[in-house]
Design a protein around this motif. Structure first.
Motif, PDB file in Angstrom:
ATOM      1  N   THR A  66       0.812  -1.212   0.000  1.00 21.50           N
ATOM      2  CA  THR A  66       0.000   0.000   0.000  1.00 21.50           C
ATOM      3  C   THR A  66       0.849   1.267   0.000  1.00 21.50           C
ATOM      4  N   LYS A  71      -3.052   2.930  -6.906  1.00 22.76           N
ATOM      5  CA  LYS A  71      -4.512   2.804  -6.942  1.00 22.76           C
ATOM      6  C   LYS A  71      -5.071   2.729  -5.521  1.00 22.76           C
ATOM      7  N   ASN A  72      -5.903   3.698  -5.185  1.00 18.73           N
ATOM      8  CA  ASN A  72      -6.481   3.742  -3.837  1.00 18.73           C
ATOM      9  C   ASN A  72      -7.417   2.569  -3.565  1.00 18.73           C
ATOM     10  N   TRP A  73      -8.133   2.089  -4.588  1.00 14.68           N
ATOM     11  CA  TRP A  73      -9.048   0.977  -4.358  1.00 14.68           C
ATOM     12  C   TRP A  73      -8.291  -0.297  -4.009  1.00 14.68           C
ATOM     13  N   ILE A  74      -7.062  -0.422  -4.481  1.00 12.45           N
ATOM     14  CA  ILE A  74      -6.229  -1.583  -4.127  1.00 12.45           C
ATOM     15  C   ILE A  74      -5.892  -1.516  -2.640  1.00 12.45           C
ATOM     16  N   LYS A  75      -5.513  -0.331  -2.155  1.00 17.56           N
ATOM     17  CA  LYS A  75      -5.200  -0.170  -0.733  1.00 17.56           C
ATOM     18  C   LYS A  75      -6.376  -0.621   0.128  1.00 17.56           C
ATOM     19  N   THR A  76      -7.548  -0.094  -0.192  1.00 19.89           N
ATOM     20  CA  THR A  76      -8.752  -0.429   0.577  1.00 19.89           C
ATOM     21  C   THR A  76      -9.072  -1.920   0.487  1.00 19.89           C
ATOM     22  N   SER A  77      -8.991  -2.465  -0.705  1.00 15.29           N
ATOM     23  CA  SER A  77      -9.320  -3.883  -0.903  1.00 15.29           C
ATOM     24  C   SER A  77      -8.341  -4.803  -0.182  1.00 15.29           C
ATOM     25  N   ASN A 118      -1.876  -5.817  -8.344  1.00 13.16           N
ATOM     26  CA  ASN A 118      -1.085  -4.657  -7.943  1.00 13.16           C
ATOM     27  C   ASN A 118       0.341  -4.757  -8.471  1.00 13.16           C
TER      28      ASN A 118
END
Length: 134
Positions: A66, A71-77, A118
């Motif tokens: 992270t 990509k922010n959605w990768i962090k959240t996921s 990622n």
């Protein structure tokens, strides 16, 4: 630890895959064990502690992934999948409430897929600590 910092998605994908294999192998091992002897019904302590080892490795792999993802959605996921996996494993050990055993495969497979995605598409190229401020 240095390897996790350099290749967090590779380590995360490998750890998640090994975790998946561990989850799949556990029932098979107990079926073989129960048919071969009837003295031991419990899980060996070392086998049960592997779950926590995978969680520790996954935590550091996700943390470092992270830091470098674009990509922010990768962090959240990644974090949601990790929290789901942690909740399922801790609940399995403490039996707080009933969860189907197969549910553990969802966050585990999600972590594998997210780390691989990622690694291929989400890296910004430079780690934040290498970026020079002007």
């Amino acid at each position: 630890m240095l390897l996790i910092k350099q290749k967090p998605d590779s380590i995360g994908a490998i750890a998640s895959t090994l975790c998946l294999i561990h989850c799949i192998a556990t029932p098979l091992i107990f079926i073989v064990q129960s048919s071969s002897m009837t003295c031991c019904n419990g899980v060996p302590a070392w086998w049960g502690s592997i779950d926590y080892l995978f969680l520790i490795i996954s935590f550091f792999a996700i943390y470092h992934s992270t830091q470098t993802t674009s990509k922010n959605w990768i962090k959240t996921s990644l974090w949601l999948s990790f929290l789901s996996l942690t909740t399922i494993i801790v609940n399995e050990k403490n039996a707080w409430f009933y969860l189907d055993e197969k549910l553990i495969y969802v966050p585990t497979i999600a972590l594998i897929v997210l780390h691989l995605y990622n690694k291929k598409y989400g890296q910004c190229g430079l780690h934040k600590s290498f970026i020079k401020s002007e």
